[in-house]
Design a protein around this motif. Structure first.
Motif, PDB file in Angstrom:
ATOM      1  N   CYS A 125     -87.623  -8.922  34.100  1.00  0.00           N
ATOM      2  CA  CYS A 125     -88.904  -8.732  33.580  1.00  0.00           C
ATOM      3  C   CYS A 125     -90.108  -9.266  34.334  1.00  0.00           C
ATOM      4  O   CYS A 125     -91.114  -8.916  34.204  1.00  0.00           O
ATOM      5  N   LEU A 126     -89.920 -10.607  34.305  1.00  0.00           N
ATOM      6  CA  LEU A 126     -90.956 -11.454  35.021  1.00  0.00           C
ATOM      7  C   LEU A 126     -91.413 -11.053  36.183  1.00  0.00           C
ATOM      8  O   LEU A 126     -92.320 -10.763  36.833  1.00  0.00           O
ATOM      9  N   TRP A 127     -90.213 -10.650  37.068  1.00  0.00           N
ATOM     10  CA  TRP A 127     -90.402 -10.159  38.417  1.00  0.00           C
ATOM     11  C   TRP A 127     -91.402  -8.781  38.435  1.00  0.00           C
ATOM     12  O   TRP A 127     -92.222  -8.688  39.148  1.00  0.00           O
ATOM     13  N   GLY A 138     -76.064 -16.482  38.779  1.00  0.00           N
ATOM     14  CA  GLY A 138     -76.643 -16.853  39.933  1.00  0.00           C
ATOM     15  C   GLY A 138     -77.971 -15.929  40.386  1.00  0.00           C
ATOM     16  O   GLY A 138     -78.978 -16.416  40.925  1.00  0.00           O
ATOM     17  N   SER A 139     -77.599 -14.701  40.038  1.00  0.00           N
ATOM     18  CA  SER A 139     -79.007 -13.494  40.605  1.00  0.00           C
ATOM     19  C   SER A 139     -80.061 -14.112  39.544  1.00  0.00           C
ATOM     20  O   SER A 139     -81.218 -14.129  40.151  1.00  0.00           O
ATOM     21  N   ALA A 140     -79.801 -14.231  38.573  1.00  0.00           N
ATOM     22  CA  ALA A 140     -81.092 -14.728  37.536  1.00  0.00           C
ATOM     23  C   ALA A 140     -81.761 -15.942  38.052  1.00  0.00           C
ATOM     24  O   ALA A 140     -83.130 -15.940  38.336  1.00  0.00           O
ATOM     25  N   MET A 152     -85.062  -6.676  45.768  1.00  0.00           N
ATOM     26  CA  MET A 152     -85.887  -7.810  45.364  1.00  0.00           C
ATOM     27  C   MET A 152     -85.347  -9.096  45.969  1.00  0.00           C
ATOM     28  O   MET A 152     -86.109 -10.139  45.793  1.00  0.00           O
ATOM     29  N   PHE A 153     -84.127  -8.963  46.488  1.00  0.00           N
ATOM     30  CA  PHE A 153     -83.540 -10.387  46.924  1.00  0.00           C
ATOM     31  C   PHE A 153     -83.812 -10.486  48.558  1.00  0.00           C
ATOM     32  O   PHE A 153     -83.540 -11.473  49.231  1.00  0.00           O
ATOM     33  N   GLN A 154     -84.469  -9.552  49.035  1.00  0.00           N
ATOM     34  CA  GLN A 154     -84.723  -9.511  50.499  1.00  0.00           C
ATOM     35  C   GLN A 154     -86.097 -10.097  50.586  1.00  0.00           C
ATOM     36  O   GLN A 154     -86.859 -10.112  49.756  1.00  0.00           O
ATOM     37  N   GLY A 155     -86.288 -10.867  51.836  1.00  0.00           N
ATOM     38  CA  GLY A 155     -87.333 -11.320  52.267  1.00  0.00           C
ATOM     39  C   GLY A 155     -88.536 -10.600  52.566  1.00  0.00           C
ATOM     40  O   GLY A 155     -88.992  -9.779  52.289  1.00  0.00           O
ATOM     41  N   TYR A 169     -86.074 -18.508  41.296  1.00  0.00           N
ATOM     42  CA  TYR A 169     -86.551 -19.326  42.617  1.00  0.00           C
ATOM     43  C   TYR A 169     -87.364 -18.505  43.514  1.00  0.00           C
ATOM     44  O   TYR A 169     -88.406 -19.162  43.752  1.00  0.00           O
ATOM     45  N   ARG A 170     -87.040 -17.471  43.834  1.00  0.00           N
ATOM     46  CA  ARG A 170     -87.869 -16.459  44.662  1.00  0.00           C
ATOM     47  C   ARG A 170     -89.051 -16.396  44.264  1.00  0.00           C
ATOM     48  O   ARG A 170     -90.220 -16.267  44.950  1.00  0.00           O
TER      49      ARG A 170
END
Length: 166
Positions: A141-143, A79-81, A163-166, A86-87
């Motif tokens: 890696c892409l992030w 789910g994190s991946a 990285m998951f925060q807006g 998505y983000r």
């Protein structure tokens, strides 16, 4: 053929259903798991014909060997991946049009690839296969590549979940 009547079903499809039943019995007796790599040793205790055999499913193998907590953790990683991909598609600020297109294409490609790997996991055991974990790590890696392109420097005190925060 997996949905066909038992007498019509081929032996491979029938075996996968039996492995699922064995896995559910194993999990009901040991919800914390039987230990990594131990499905083949325990399967014979539930069906002597399946002694020493693999589960032929990443998910069955995960919840029987690693238990409920291991299965939940595996799903959180998947789910994190997907969440990272998505983000990324929705946070393209600071990138040129060409870079935005590249990130969009790469993130969609990785989403599709990850969906295929997880789909294959229904009928093959991929839990301990390196490429499964490569596909789960490629979004990171892409992030980081996207951040490097924007010139974003991650401070050492930045929390891992930032990285998951807006």
């Amino acid at each position: 053929t997996i949905t066909a009547a038992e007498e019509v079903r081929d032996t491979s499809a029938q075996a996968r259903i039996e492995y699922l039943k064995i896995g559910l019995q194993m999990w009901s007796r040991r919800p914390w798991g039987v230990g990594a790599g131990n499905f083949p040793q325990f399967a014979g205790g539930y069906d002597h014909r399946r002694a020493g055999r693999d589960a032929h499913s990443t998910y069955v193998r995960c919840f029987t060997e690693l238990g409920t907590q291991g299965f939940i953790l595996f799903m959180v990683v998947v789910g994190s991946a997907l969440l990272m991909l998505y983000r990324m598609r929705h946070d393209l600020r600071g990138l040129s049009e060409e870079q935005q297109r590249d990130v969009m294409l790469l993130s969609v490609g990785l989403m599709c690839s990850l969906a295929v790997v997880m789909g294959v996991g229904l009928t093959h055991t991929l839990l301990y296969t390196e490429f499964t974990w490569w596909f789960l790590m490629l979004p990171v890696c892409l992030w980081r590549a996207m951040d490097n392109t924007r010139g974003v420097v991650m401070p050492r005190d930045r929390p891992v979940g930032a990285m998951f925060q807006g």
